[in-house]
Write an enzyme that holds these catalytic residues in place. Structure first.
Site, PDB file in Angstrom:
ATOM      1  N   GLU A 198      -4.608   0.828  12.643  1.00 59.64           N
ATOM      2  CA  GLU A 198      -3.570   1.149  11.879  1.00 59.64           C
ATOM      3  C   GLU A 198      -2.141   0.076  12.339  1.00 59.64           C
ATOM      4  O   GLU A 198      -1.464  -0.370  11.375  1.00 59.64           O
ATOM      5  CB  GLU A 198      -3.340   2.446  12.058  1.00 59.64           C
TER       6      GLU A 198
ATOM      7  N   ASP B 145       1.118   4.586   2.841  1.00 56.97           N
ATOM      8  CA  ASP B 145       1.490   3.057   2.903  1.00 56.97           C
ATOM      9  C   ASP B 145       1.672   2.487   1.622  1.00 56.97           C
ATOM     10  O   ASP B 145       1.683   3.213   0.718  1.00 56.97           O
ATOM     11  CB  ASP B 145       0.277   2.652   3.680  1.00 56.97           C
TER      12      ASP B 145
ATOM     13  N   TYR C 169       4.092   6.976   9.226  1.00 55.17           N
ATOM     14  CA  TYR C 169       2.896   6.802   8.644  1.00 55.17           C
ATOM     15  C   TYR C 169       1.632   6.549   9.341  1.00 55.17           C
ATOM     16  O   TYR C 169       0.537   7.519   9.377  1.00 55.17           O
ATOM     17  CB  TYR C 169       2.846   5.325   7.984  1.00 55.17           C
TER      18      TYR C 169
END
Ligand code: SF4
Length: 387
Positions: free
Chosen positions: A49, A150, A132
């Site tokens: 990520e 996202d 996030y």
């Protein structure tokens, strides 16, 4: 396991059920993912990520594999030197991510015994982990009901609900709407199904609505707005910053490089000694003031241009061949400088913009004497104009 997920979700008469069933059969097979219904190692989720922020999957794939080979778990990464991590990251851009990656690994080892915490709130305390990423790790690695949003998910949700408010103003509303869709179970697979739908079907341009598993729930499709949503506020133009980059070469095949300050843009990365980057054109005195050594500096024709998130950079490049015993001037900040073999640059912590500068200096023929300047003295009039 995949079948059991599909069977379970087939009973749901909801967008989440349809998406989970679609994900079980049509998802992207990516190395940082576990099969549907299974939790993934938090280290792999976190690493992928962080890498995927502002970077394409294609660019991340080889780098992710290399990182895992070299640092197979968070403890190994915590033991690495920052320089090694920055060098391994070179070319991926947004180098604050690499510094935070390293710092985060150290914090996970020092404060959490080498195990990532499982809640969004705890994850958000880690260096470089924002809302996030915390939600993605909580959902994908720990199966918690969390909702990462996202760019892909933002677009899909804006279309599903036909959100008319333009981005970025609509972000908070879209997050709330995405949370309303998130199921109690399989929140990680659900988040990844939205990511994949956005990447494969609900694409920015020309979404393939005919293949979409949630078409019957989609308000943008029903209203004929699929291709135009989400709306976006017009972006302000990027300002242009300018500077001078100095490429000093020695006959032993080395180049002078300097480490940038640890904090700030490209922090800790290597650069050719340069003047500050400002919106004003470099002043005539910049050549004398910022050249790292007293030498016969020659201007390389053309400019090096590079786009950063918040500004466009234009660098004028000067090149000089200097002797092995050349002493660095004060402008070079010698304590942060080193001579590096040109053949070792591939593995160095050099950001893309500096690779462009060096490539430009090495490939182009230096201009003639008209643009040469000895920086120890006042530059010739022609150079003052051009600098
Ligand atoms: Fe996106 Fe079209 Fe599916 Fe709506 S129907 S979510 S616009 S692909």
């Amino acid at each position: 396991m995949q079948d059991s997920v599909a069977v379970k979700v087939a009973q749901h008469d909801s967008p989440a059920g349809a998406l989970l069933a679609w994900y079980a059969g049509e998802r992207r097979h990516l190395p940082w993912r576990a099969p549907p219904g299974e939790g993934q190692d938090a280290y792999k989720v976190w690493l992928s990520e962080i890498m995927l922020q502002q970077t394409t999957v294609k660019a991340v794939l080889p780098r992710y594999a290399m990182f895992l080979r070299r640092w197979p778990d968070v403890k190994a990464l915590a033991c690495a030197e920052l320089d090694e991590v920055l060098a391994a990251w070179a070319g991926l851009g947004y180098y604050a991510r690499a510094r935070n990656l390293h710092e985060c690994a150290r914090v996970v080892v020092a404060q959490h015994g080498g195990t990532f915490p499982a809640t969004e709130a705890q994850l958000r305390q880690l260096p470089g982990v924002g809302g996030y990423t915390a939600a993605a790790i909580a959902a994908i690695a720990f199966g918690q009901r969390a909702t990462p949003v996202d760019g892909n998910i933002e677009r899909v949700v804006a279309r599903l609900f036909a959100v008319a408010t333009p981005l970025p103003e609509a972000k908070a509303d879209i997050k709330t709407l995405a949370q309303s869709l998130t199921p109690e179970m399989h929140a990680g697979d659900f988040a990844q199904s939205l990511m994949d739908l956005g990447a494969l079907i609900c694409t920015p341009r020309r979404p393939a609505c005919g293949l979409c598993p949630v078409r019957s729930d989609c308000r943008a499709y029903a209203q004929g707005l699929a291709e135009v949503l989400p709306y976006r506020e017009e972006k302000a133009e990027r300002p242009v910053r300018r500077g001078i980059a100095f490429v000093a070469l020695r006959s032993d095949g080395t180049i002078l490089l300097r480490q940038r300050p640890l904090r700030g843009l490209l922090g800790g990365m290597l650069e050719t000694p340069s003047s500050p980057w400002t919106e004003a054109k470099p002043a005539a005195k910049s050549l004398r003031e910022y050249a790292p050594v007293d030498a016969d500096w020659r201007k390389v024709p053309g400019l090096v241009e590079h786009t950063f998130t918040h500004f466009q950079l234009e660098l004028t490049v000067y090149r000089a061949e200097v002797g092995l015993q050349t002493e660095l001037g004060r402008a070079a900040e010698p304590e942060r400088c080193r001579w590096l073999k040109l053949r070792d640059l591939a593995g160095a912590a050099l950001p893309s913009v500096m690779r462009k500068v060096i490539g430009h200096a090495l490939q182009a023929k230096p201009a003639g004497r008209a643009s040469a300047a000895r920086v120890a003295g006042v530059p010739p009039r022609a150079d003052r104009r051009s600098a």
